[in-house]
Design a protein around this motif. Structure first.
Motif, PDB file in Angstrom:
ATOM      1  N   MET A   1       0.858  -1.182   0.000  1.00 16.58           N
ATOM      2  CA  MET A   1       0.000   0.000   0.000  1.00 16.58           C
ATOM      3  C   MET A   1       0.885   1.220   0.000  1.00 16.58           C
ATOM      4  N   SER A   2       0.680   2.153  -0.921  1.00 15.71           N
ATOM      5  CA  SER A   2       1.495   3.356  -0.965  1.00 15.71           C
ATOM      6  C   SER A   2       1.086   4.280   0.159  1.00 15.71           C
ATOM      7  N   ALA A   3       1.921   5.303   0.369  1.00 17.45           N
ATOM      8  CA  ALA A   3       1.631   6.265   1.433  1.00 17.45           C
ATOM      9  C   ALA A   3       0.584   7.276   1.010  1.00 17.45           C
ATOM     10  N   ARG A   4       0.180   7.228  -0.263  1.00 14.38           N
ATOM     11  CA  ARG A   4      -0.851   8.147  -0.727  1.00 14.38           C
ATOM     12  C   ARG A   4      -2.177   7.844  -0.051  1.00 14.38           C
ATOM     13  N   THR A   5      -3.039   8.817  -0.026  1.00 10.42           N
ATOM     14  CA  THR A   5      -4.401   8.534   0.413  1.00 10.42           C
ATOM     15  C   THR A   5      -5.081   7.665  -0.619  1.00 10.42           C
ATOM     16  N   VAL A   6      -6.045   6.877  -0.177  1.00 16.62           N
ATOM     17  CA  VAL A   6      -6.736   5.940  -1.050  1.00 16.62           C
ATOM     18  C   VAL A   6      -8.118   6.495  -1.360  1.00 16.62           C
ATOM     19  N   LEU A   7      -8.438   6.606  -2.643  1.00 20.14           N
ATOM     20  CA  LEU A   7      -9.741   7.122  -3.043  1.00 20.14           C
ATOM     21  C   LEU A   7     -10.768   6.015  -2.971  1.00 20.14           C
ATOM     22  N   LEU A   8     -11.832   6.278  -2.237  1.00 16.56           N
ATOM     23  CA  LEU A   8     -12.935   5.323  -2.123  1.00 16.56           C
ATOM     24  C   LEU A   8     -14.158   5.955  -2.734  1.00 16.56           C
ATOM     25  N   ARG A   9     -14.719   5.354  -3.750  1.00 14.08           N
ATOM     26  CA  ARG A   9     -15.855   5.937  -4.445  1.00 14.08           C
ATOM     27  C   ARG A   9     -17.132   5.584  -3.718  1.00 14.08           C
ATOM     28  N   GLY A  10     -17.743   6.558  -3.097  1.00 12.49           N
ATOM     29  CA  GLY A  10     -18.968   6.320  -2.344  1.00 12.49           C
ATOM     30  C   GLY A  10     -20.140   6.115  -3.266  1.00 12.49           C
ATOM     31  N   ARG A  11     -21.152   5.447  -2.772  1.00 10.54           N
ATOM     32  CA  ARG A  11     -22.356   5.169  -3.542  1.00 10.54           C
ATOM     33  C   ARG A  11     -23.301   6.366  -3.431  1.00 10.54           C
ATOM     34  N   GLY A  12     -23.381   7.173  -4.509  1.00 11.16           N
ATOM     35  CA  GLY A  12     -24.275   8.312  -4.519  1.00 11.16           C
ATOM     36  C   GLY A  12     -23.873   9.388  -3.536  1.00 11.16           C
ATOM     37  N   ARG A  13     -22.584   9.527  -3.263  1.00 13.44           N
ATOM     38  CA  ARG A  13     -22.128  10.536  -2.327  1.00 13.44           C
ATOM     39  C   ARG A  13     -20.788  11.071  -2.816  1.00 13.44           C
ATOM     40  N   ARG A  14     -20.305  12.154  -2.199  1.00 10.61           N
ATOM     41  CA  ARG A  14     -19.009  12.680  -2.578  1.00 10.61           C
ATOM     42  C   ARG A  14     -17.925  11.664  -2.248  1.00 10.61           C
ATOM     43  N   ALA A  15     -16.875  11.668  -3.063  1.00  9.92           N
ATOM     44  CA  ALA A  15     -15.778  10.736  -2.824  1.00  9.92           C
ATOM     45  C   ALA A  15     -15.150  11.005  -1.466  1.00  9.92           C
ATOM     46  N   THR A  16     -14.811   9.943  -0.779  1.00  9.29           N
ATOM     47  CA  THR A  16     -14.211  10.024   0.545  1.00  9.29           C
ATOM     48  C   THR A  16     -12.808   9.452   0.478  1.00  9.29           C
ATOM     49  N   ARG A  17     -11.886  10.118   1.135  1.00 12.59           N
ATOM     50  CA  ARG A  17     -10.514   9.641   1.119  1.00 12.59           C
ATOM     51  C   ARG A  17     -10.119   9.104   2.482  1.00 12.59           C
ATOM     52  N   LEU A  18      -9.429   7.980   2.451  1.00 12.73           N
ATOM     53  CA  LEU A  18      -8.858   7.420   3.669  1.00 12.73           C
ATOM     54  C   LEU A  18      -7.408   7.875   3.776  1.00 12.73           C
ATOM     55  N   THR A  19      -7.017   8.317   4.931  1.00  8.47           N
ATOM     56  CA  THR A  19      -5.619   8.637   5.167  1.00  8.47           C
ATOM     57  C   THR A  19      -4.849   7.339   5.391  1.00  8.47           C
ATOM     58  N   ARG A  24      -4.517   1.829   7.927  1.00  4.20           N
ATOM     59  CA  ARG A  24      -3.906   0.900   8.902  1.00  4.20           C
ATOM     60  C   ARG A  24      -4.916   0.471   9.960  1.00  4.20           C
ATOM     61  N   GLU A  25      -5.725   1.408  10.433  1.00  4.32           N
ATOM     62  CA  GLU A  25      -6.721   1.070  11.453  1.00  4.32           C
ATOM     63  C   GLU A  25      -7.761   0.108  10.902  1.00  4.32           C
ATOM     64  N   ARG A  26      -8.162   0.341   9.653  1.00 11.18           N
ATOM     65  CA  ARG A  26      -9.133  -0.551   9.023  1.00 11.18           C
ATOM     66  C   ARG A  26      -8.543  -1.950   8.854  1.00 11.18           C
ATOM     67  N   SER A  27      -7.263  -2.002   8.476  1.00 10.04           N
ATOM     68  CA  SER A  27      -6.586  -3.293   8.335  1.00 10.04           C
ATOM     69  C   SER A  27      -6.545  -4.035   9.667  1.00 10.04           C
ATOM     70  N   LEU A  28      -6.285  -3.314  10.761  1.00  8.81           N
ATOM     71  CA  LEU A  28      -6.261  -3.945  12.081  1.00  8.81           C
ATOM     72  C   LEU A  28      -7.633  -4.513  12.433  1.00  8.81           C
ATOM     73  N   LEU A  29      -8.698  -3.760  12.153  1.00  7.07           N
ATOM     74  CA  LEU A  29     -10.048  -4.250  12.436  1.00  7.07           C
ATOM     75  C   LEU A  29     -10.332  -5.541  11.673  1.00  7.07           C
ATOM     76  N   LEU A  30      -9.978  -5.575  10.397  1.00 12.12           N
ATOM     77  CA  LEU A  30     -10.237  -6.764   9.585  1.00 12.12           C
ATOM     78  C   LEU A  30      -9.418  -7.952  10.071  1.00 12.12           C
ATOM     79  N   ALA A 146      -7.277  -7.488   4.812  1.00  4.80           N
ATOM     80  CA  ALA A 146      -6.416  -6.717   5.705  1.00  4.80           C
ATOM     81  C   ALA A 146      -5.054  -6.451   5.080  1.00  4.80           C
ATOM     82  N   LEU A 147      -4.537  -7.411   4.324  1.00  8.52           N
ATOM     83  CA  LEU A 147      -3.201  -7.276   3.754  1.00  8.52           C
ATOM     84  C   LEU A 147      -3.188  -6.498   2.442  1.00  8.52           C
ATOM     85  N   ALA A 148      -4.213  -6.676   1.618  1.00  4.66           N
ATOM     86  CA  ALA A 148      -4.209  -6.096   0.271  1.00  4.66           C
ATOM     87  C   ALA A 148      -4.830  -4.707   0.208  1.00  4.66           C
TER      88      ALA A 148
END
Length: 269
Positions: A1-19, A24-30, A146-148
């Motif tokens: 995973m690069s250090a860039r923010t990851v673009l997540l395309r929301g369903r019918g909403r403005r695009a949201t970016r994960l820092t 990392r926190e999401r990966s830990l949860l998974l 979690a890894l990918a």
């Protein structure tokens, strides 16, 4: 995973970016969810207090609350009782099986194609699982997620969210504490729609598809609908689980060390 923010395309909403921190926190949860859905062998049950401590240190979120409810039960039960409950819940009940392609394709030849597609996805990401499980076993799918990372890694979870909702429904009907673990996972995925709820109710009433003469299509393919062989069009990415600033108390900064499904990254060929 690069250090860039990851673009997540929301369903019918403005695009949201994960820092990067949120990724990392999401990966830990998974990874925690993956661990908690594994068979509670001696090594995993020995790590129950460590897992409970890790969950208590999570930033507040719906997922963290559900995992806390589960680990409170998990840490207090005798190991033999945990193993008996796991076998009864996941191995002896088809409606709460942890093999995801079963809910989409049932016992048909299409399931074989879906398993092959999932294996190819793992290998394309340079990842190989060595624990002998089928590639659609939920703890394995979660470890890959979690890894990918959110886009590639979580695509199989998004595709199978109706099956996940059915597992949660079956666990709730059985009053199993594992319902909290499935609820924690569903809180990370796109919200269940009315169409999803209707499909889950139909699956609960009729069961997954069975092999028919001629293998006629099981329905028009949509987000999580029964798909023809070789079709893969996962729904849009779920919005991130936003975390508040860290609390001042000290907590582990790395995932716990209990066993996970044996896996190794594939080296260059």
């Amino acid at each position: 995973m690069s250090a860039r923010t990851v673009l997540l395309r929301g369903r019918g909403r403005r695009a949201t970016r994960l820092t990067p921190r949120e990724v990392r926190e999401r990966s830990l949860l998974l990874r925690l969810i993956s661990l908690l859905l594994q068979y509670p062998d001696e090594e995993l049950t020995a790590a129950r207090d460590e897992l409970a401590d890790e969950v208590r240190c999570l930033q507040p979120s719906p997922t963290a609350r559900q995992l806390t409810a589960f680990t409170d039960w998990f840490a207090a039960r005798p190991a033999d009782a945990l193993r008996a409950h796991y076998v009864e819940t996941f191995d002896l009940r088809r409606k709460s099986s942890l093999y995801l392609t079963y809910y989409l394709h049932g016992d048909t030849r299409r399931r074989g194609m879906a398993l092959l597609t999932l294996n190819r996805r793992y290998r394309a990401a340079g990842w190989r699982a060595d624990d002998g499980e089928l590639p659609d076993h939920l703890p394995l799918v979660l470890e890959f997620a979690a890894l990918a990372g959110p886009e590639t890694g979580e695509a199989p979870l998004r595709q199978h969210r109706r099956g996940l909702a059915l597992i949660h429904r079956a666990l709730t009907d059985a009053d199993s504490p594992y319902r909290h673990v499935l609820a924690a996972l569903l809180a990370l995925l796109p919200p269940v729609t009315d169409a999803d709820l209707r499909a889950v109710a139909e699956l609960a009433a009729q069961g997954p598809p069975r092999e028919d003469i001629g293998l006629a299509p099981y329905g028009e393919y949509g987000s999580g609908e029964f798909a023809p062989p070789g079709t893969f069009a996962p729904p849009d990415q779920a919005p991130p689980t936003l975390m508040p600033a860290p609390s001042p108390h000290a907590c582990p900064s790395a995932p716990p060390s209990p066993p996970s499904p044996s896996s190794t990254p594939e080296g260059p060929r």
